[in-house]
Design an enzyme around this catalytic site. Structure first.
Site, short mmCIF file in Angstrom:
data_model
loop_
_atom_site.label_atom_id
_atom_site.label_comp_id
_atom_site.label_asym_id
_atom_site.label_seq_id
_atom_site.Cartn_x
_atom_site.Cartn_y
_atom_site.Cartn_z
N ASP A 150 49.66 -55.35 1.36
CA ASP A 150 50.28 -55.64 0.07
C ASP A 150 51.18 -56.87 0.16
O ASP A 150 52.39 -56.76 0.29
CB ASP A 150 51.06 -54.40 -0.37
CG ASP A 150 51.82 -54.58 -1.67
OD1 ASP A 150 51.40 -55.42 -2.48
OD2 ASP A 150 52.82 -53.86 -1.87
N LYS A 198 50.70 -59.63 -2.15
CA LYS A 198 50.81 -60.18 -3.51
C LYS A 198 50.75 -61.71 -3.52
O LYS A 198 51.65 -62.40 -4.00
CB LYS A 198 52.11 -59.72 -4.18
CG LYS A 198 52.28 -58.21 -4.28
CD LYS A 198 53.59 -57.85 -4.99
CE LYS A 198 53.81 -56.36 -5.07
NZ LYS A 198 54.17 -55.77 -3.77
N LEU A 199 49.66 -62.26 -3.01
CA LEU A 199 49.55 -63.71 -2.91
C LEU A 199 49.58 -64.38 -4.28
O LEU A 199 49.01 -63.89 -5.24
CB LEU A 199 48.26 -64.10 -2.18
CG LEU A 199 48.08 -63.56 -0.75
CD1 LEU A 199 46.87 -64.21 -0.11
CD2 LEU A 199 49.32 -63.81 0.10
N PRO A 209 44.90 -72.34 -5.65
CA PRO A 209 43.65 -71.69 -5.24
C PRO A 209 43.24 -71.93 -3.79
O PRO A 209 42.84 -70.98 -3.09
CB PRO A 209 42.62 -72.26 -6.22
CG PRO A 209 43.41 -72.53 -7.47
CD PRO A 209 44.75 -73.01 -6.96
N THR A 269 45.01 -72.65 -1.15
CA THR A 269 45.89 -71.94 -0.21
C THR A 269 45.57 -70.46 -0.18
O THR A 269 45.51 -69.84 0.90
CB THR A 269 47.36 -72.16 -0.60
OG1 THR A 269 47.66 -73.56 -0.51
CG2 THR A 269 48.30 -71.40 0.32
N THR A 288 56.18 -52.52 -11.25
CA THR A 288 56.68 -51.29 -11.88
C THR A 288 58.19 -51.31 -12.05
O THR A 288 58.76 -50.42 -12.69
CB THR A 288 56.26 -50.04 -11.07
OG1 THR A 288 56.63 -50.21 -9.70
CG2 THR A 288 54.77 -49.81 -11.18
#
Length: 238
Positions: A59, A61-62, A66, A68, A122
């Site tokens: 996890d 979250k890149l 594009p 990279t 969240t």
């Protein structure tokens, strides 16, 4: 269905992970490795968990240009993780590049990792989204927009709250994966998350996977807490 219950290993280092996993000897878990643990331990923590027989959601979250993201995903796929993610806000080109990188980097004879996109964290409320992020849509509309973009880009699904799952089923179909964090047992504090639900409620709303952290990792007896969450998630009456 226990393989769709993901345990968040939100620990600062390998020693804490080893101590926690002692409670689960003989269990094959699906675990989430986030930024804190991966940035401290690097790929070695992935190797360690794989040797223990666990599936891994990496996890990170890149969210970058594009090229990279493509290069990063090529590297992550070579680690033989089972699930990875990006931020949907990175756009269509970035998400397509992520899939290209995963296909190029996957291990021979294996499927590429499941790739999902974060819609809104969240911890984000609608008021925060409008005032601080500058998105004037409702939270549900914003999440649905990102989910449609994610599907069009060729990804497998999204990270979202349980509250958005029914709408996303309408918009993207039943085969679209929904991974829902913010899962708590009814007796637990919600801590820093705003849009939370119990495992039972997540099942009722149609989540594909649930991610559970503190309800298990901070429990006095983590194995018993895991079994309780699993029973509620699977709808088992004991």
């Amino acid at each position: 269905m226990s393989q769709s219950l993901i345990v968040a290993l939100d620990f600062p280092g390998k020693q804490d992970v080893e101590q926690f996993l002692r409670h689960f000897e003989g269990e094959e878990l699906f675990v989430k490795v986030g930024m804190e643990l991966f940035y401290k331990e690097g790929p070695a923590i992935i190797t360690y968990l794989k040797e223990k027989g666990h599936k891994i959601f990496l996890d990170l979250k890149l969210h970058d240009i594009p090229n990279t993201v493509k290069s990063a995903m090529r590297s992550l796929a070579s680690l033989d993780v089972d699930m990875v993610n990006v931020h949907a806000a990175g756009g269509n080109s970035m998400m397509k590049a992520a899939i290209e990188g995963l296909e190029e980097g996957k291990q021979e004879g294996k499927e590429r990792p499941i790739c999902i996109a974060v819609t809104q964290l969240t911890s984000t409320s609608e008021a925060m989204m409008k005032k601080e992020i500058g998105i004037e849509k409702t939270l549900e509309e914003a999440v649905a927009h990102y989910a449609k973009l994610t599907k069009e880009s060729g990804l497998d699904g999204v990270v979202c709250s349980t509250l958005e799952v029914p709408k996303l089923r309408e918009v993207c179909g039943d085969g679209f994966v929904t991974v829902t964090p913010g899962i708590r047992l009814a007796s637990d504090d919600v801590n820093d998350q705003v849009r939370v639900a119990t495992p039972k409620r997540a099942r009722e709303l149609g989540s594909s996977y649930i991610v559970v952290g503190r309800s298990i990792t901070k429990a006095e007896n983590p194995l018993e807490a895991y079994k309780t969450v699993k029973q509620q998630w699977e709808g088992v009456t004991v």
